[in-house]
Every structure is written in C-alpha cells, then in structure tokens.
Design a protein around this motif. Sequence first.
Motif, PDB file in Angstrom:
ATOM      1  N   UNK A 112       4.814   9.590  -9.161  1.00  0.00           N
ATOM      2  CA  UNK A 112       4.847   9.272 -10.581  1.00  0.00           C
ATOM      3  C   UNK A 112       6.052   8.454 -10.982  1.00  0.00           C
ATOM      4  N   UNK A 113       6.554   7.651 -10.055  1.00  0.00           N
ATOM      5  CA  UNK A 113       7.688   6.784 -10.340  1.00  0.00           C
ATOM      6  C   UNK A 113       7.200   5.365 -10.609  1.00  0.00           C
ATOM      7  N   UNK A 114       7.869   4.621 -11.481  1.00  0.00           N
ATOM      8  CA  UNK A 114       7.426   3.263 -11.772  1.00  0.00           C
ATOM      9  C   UNK A 114       7.831   2.226 -10.710  1.00  0.00           C
ATOM     10  N   UNK A 158       1.567  -0.185 -10.265  1.00  0.00           N
ATOM     11  CA  UNK A 158       0.429  -0.797 -10.950  1.00  0.00           C
ATOM     12  C   UNK A 158       0.140  -2.226 -10.570  1.00  0.00           C
ATOM     13  N   UNK A 159       1.175  -3.021 -10.291  1.00  0.00           N
ATOM     14  CA  UNK A 159       0.887  -4.409  -9.965  1.00  0.00           C
ATOM     15  C   UNK A 159       1.118  -4.746  -8.504  1.00  0.00           C
ATOM     16  N   UNK A 160       1.913  -3.930  -7.806  1.00  0.00           N
ATOM     17  CA  UNK A 160       2.146  -4.141  -6.388  1.00  0.00           C
ATOM     18  C   UNK A 160       2.756  -5.484  -6.047  1.00  0.00           C
ATOM     19  N   UNK A 161       3.404  -6.092  -7.029  1.00  0.00           N
ATOM     20  CA  UNK A 161       3.996  -7.408  -6.809  1.00  0.00           C
ATOM     21  C   UNK A 161       5.501  -7.258  -6.715  1.00  0.00           C
ATOM     22  N   UNK A 198       0.834  -1.205   0.000  1.00  0.00           N
ATOM     23  CA  UNK A 198       0.000   0.000   0.000  1.00  0.00           C
ATOM     24  C   UNK A 198       0.870   1.257   0.000  1.00  0.00           C
ATOM     25  N   UNK A 199       1.938   1.244   0.776  1.00  0.00           N
ATOM     26  CA  UNK A 199       2.845   2.379   0.816  1.00  0.00           C
ATOM     27  C   UNK A 199       3.525   2.547  -0.542  1.00  0.00           C
ATOM     28  N   UNK A 200       3.910   1.447  -1.175  1.00  0.00           N
ATOM     29  CA  UNK A 200       4.514   1.500  -2.510  1.00  0.00           C
ATOM     30  C   UNK A 200       3.542   2.093  -3.519  1.00  0.00           C
ATOM     31  N   UNK A 201       2.288   1.675  -3.460  1.00  0.00           N
ATOM     32  CA  UNK A 201       1.272   2.216  -4.362  1.00  0.00           C
ATOM     33  C   UNK A 201       1.121   3.721  -4.158  1.00  0.00           C
ATOM     34  N   UNK A 202       1.133   4.149  -2.904  1.00  0.00           N
ATOM     35  CA  UNK A 202       1.025   5.573  -2.597  1.00  0.00           C
ATOM     36  C   UNK A 202       2.202   6.344  -3.192  1.00  0.00           C
TER      37      UNK A 202
END
Length: 71
Positions: free
Chosen positions: A48-50, A66-69, A38-42
Amino acid sequence: MISSLRPDLVLTSGGRPVIAVEAKARPVPANYDSVLRQQALSYTTEIGTPWALFVDPKSIRLFKAGDGVTP
C-alpha cells in the motif's frame, strides 16, 4: 504475477508506508526493466505504498504506484 515478495526496506511516515526499497547486490541489466516494473507493482499493491525504489551498484530506479513508469 510476482507474489509474496517483501522489499528489503519500507520507509514510513506517520505509521503509513511511503516507499518500498529493494537493494540488488549486482547491477540489474536494462532489459530486466519489465521485471522490475512487475515487482514494483507487487510491492505497491501488497504494502500500500505509492512508491517503489530499486537500487543496485550502477543505477537507481523509482516507480510510482499505478503507472509503473520510472519518473
């Protein structure tokens, strides 16, 4: 959703953010993986970093936007 968080470091290339880096002082337990996702998605959404990278004394976790994997 976690909001208004800033990573410890943002690496850029050509002035554009490439990866958000979060350094944790203590090991993050494996059962906190969903919190890190969740923190990564935020981070990836707000900055705006991939990529988002989490580093602690015992592990390194890399998340793609986008994939959170963890790749």
